[in-house]
Design an enzyme around this catalytic site. Sequence first.
Site, PDB file in Angstrom:
ATOM      1  N   THR A 163       0.778  -1.137  -0.093  1.00  0.00           N
ATOM      2  CA  THR A 163       0.037  -0.062  -0.006  1.00  0.00           C
ATOM      3  C   THR A 163       0.782   1.233   0.064  1.00  0.00           C
ATOM      4  O   THR A 163       2.077   1.290   0.315  1.00  0.00           O
ATOM      5  CB  THR A 163      -0.967  -0.001   1.358  1.00  0.00           C
ATOM      6  N   ASP A 164       0.380   2.401  -0.308  1.00  0.00           N
ATOM      7  CA  ASP A 164       0.826   3.675  -0.648  1.00  0.00           C
ATOM      8  C   ASP A 164       1.019   3.986   1.057  1.00  0.00           C
ATOM      9  O   ASP A 164       1.988   5.240   1.454  1.00  0.00           O
ATOM     10  CB  ASP A 164       0.407   4.900  -1.208  1.00  0.00           C
ATOM     11  N   GLU A 165       0.423   3.655   1.895  1.00  0.00           N
ATOM     12  CA  GLU A 165       0.526   3.959   3.355  1.00  0.00           C
ATOM     13  C   GLU A 165       1.476   3.904   3.984  1.00  0.00           C
ATOM     14  O   GLU A 165       1.829   4.585   5.008  1.00  0.00           O
ATOM     15  CB  GLU A 165      -0.867   3.294   4.177  1.00  0.00           C
ATOM     16  N   TYR A 218      -2.548  -0.456  10.871  1.00  0.00           N
ATOM     17  CA  TYR A 218      -2.403  -1.201   9.409  1.00  0.00           C
ATOM     18  C   TYR A 218      -1.136  -0.526   8.695  1.00  0.00           C
ATOM     19  O   TYR A 218      -0.457  -1.607   8.130  1.00  0.00           O
ATOM     20  CB  TYR A 218      -3.756  -0.807   8.675  1.00  0.00           C
ATOM     21  N   LYS A 263       1.848  -3.397   7.374  1.00  0.00           N
ATOM     22  CA  LYS A 263       2.216  -3.554   6.057  1.00  0.00           C
ATOM     23  C   LYS A 263       3.713  -3.045   5.661  1.00  0.00           C
ATOM     24  O   LYS A 263       4.319  -3.889   4.836  1.00  0.00           O
ATOM     25  CB  LYS A 263       1.198  -2.690   5.110  1.00  0.00           C
TER      26      LYS A 263
END
Length: 337
Positions: free
Chosen positions: A132-134, A158, A162
């Site tokens: 993810t970009d997060e 989260y 990741k």
Amino acid sequence: MLFVTGGSGFIGSNFIHEWLKSDRGGLVNLDKQTYASSFAAASNEIHSDKLYFLCGDIADRQMVSGLLSSYEPLAVIHFAAETHVDRSISTPKEFVQTNIVGTFKLLEAVRTYWETLPIEKKEVFRFLHISTDEVFGSLDASAPLSTELSPYAPNNPYAATKAASDHLVRVYFRTYGLPTLTIHSSNAFGPFQFPEKFIPLAITNALSGKPIPIYGDGTNTRQWIFVEDLCAAIRAALKQGRIGQAYNVGGANEIENTKVAETICALLDQAKPRLDGNSYHQQIVYVRDRLGHDRRYALDSSKTKDELGWAPRNNFESGITKTIDWYLAHLPSTAFQ
């Protein structure tokens, strides 16, 4: 044979649907079937004797090892993850267990399997990890786009889990030589998405006459990518990505949350007007902001375009129109109800 983890989730279901629709090879889907499973909805549109579904946990290394030996895949695509930020804030333990421990045990099983392969199969094998970009954290309004080399700065459980799984995947390439690839995706949307995420929640709440909630002041900004375009990037990375590399896959847009909701309302006003003649816009409400709510995510996808020849075929408007059409065709019969 392709081995997929978490293929009953949103992105995985769409990937399997596209893969089998194009008459590619056989596919094994190992999925734990959690609350957010899209398999019930997706299975109505997936008909193939090349799909093998198995209910199980990626953290069960012995089971995964047995499945790898039985099906002898030449690639593993790792979709399986807990993904909802709100849930990660309230119950972070589940995210640590699946995203970190589960990924570790899966990597161990895959590494052991890969080391037993004959040299010709060993060289073509790939482990593709979906991220993810997060993991790159929040960007200031004037900050440049995040590249694959941007520092990690996760700001919620989260994103942190990741990020940890990304690091494990990198380690298994650097230390053990496992041929890995990683994709960082911006916010994906489209058919089969469980309506706890912003876009399907906005659509289903609008059609149900419920409030359309927007956190804070609604100015948080995201890139949005239609799931079919994300799946195309995954296939391209699997086919020609350089081992050990990460690839950003972002939508060519940055849109504030309020604008996303307003676009959905305007399209629904045309496609399925309210019985009272009012606009769906009046259902938009602003609610207390989420803890650790990042202001902006934005990916630089130029490496993916240059190396893989990939570019999104859909802009936000065309993708959201297709998404709304799908929900209108499937509600209230969708398995999410």
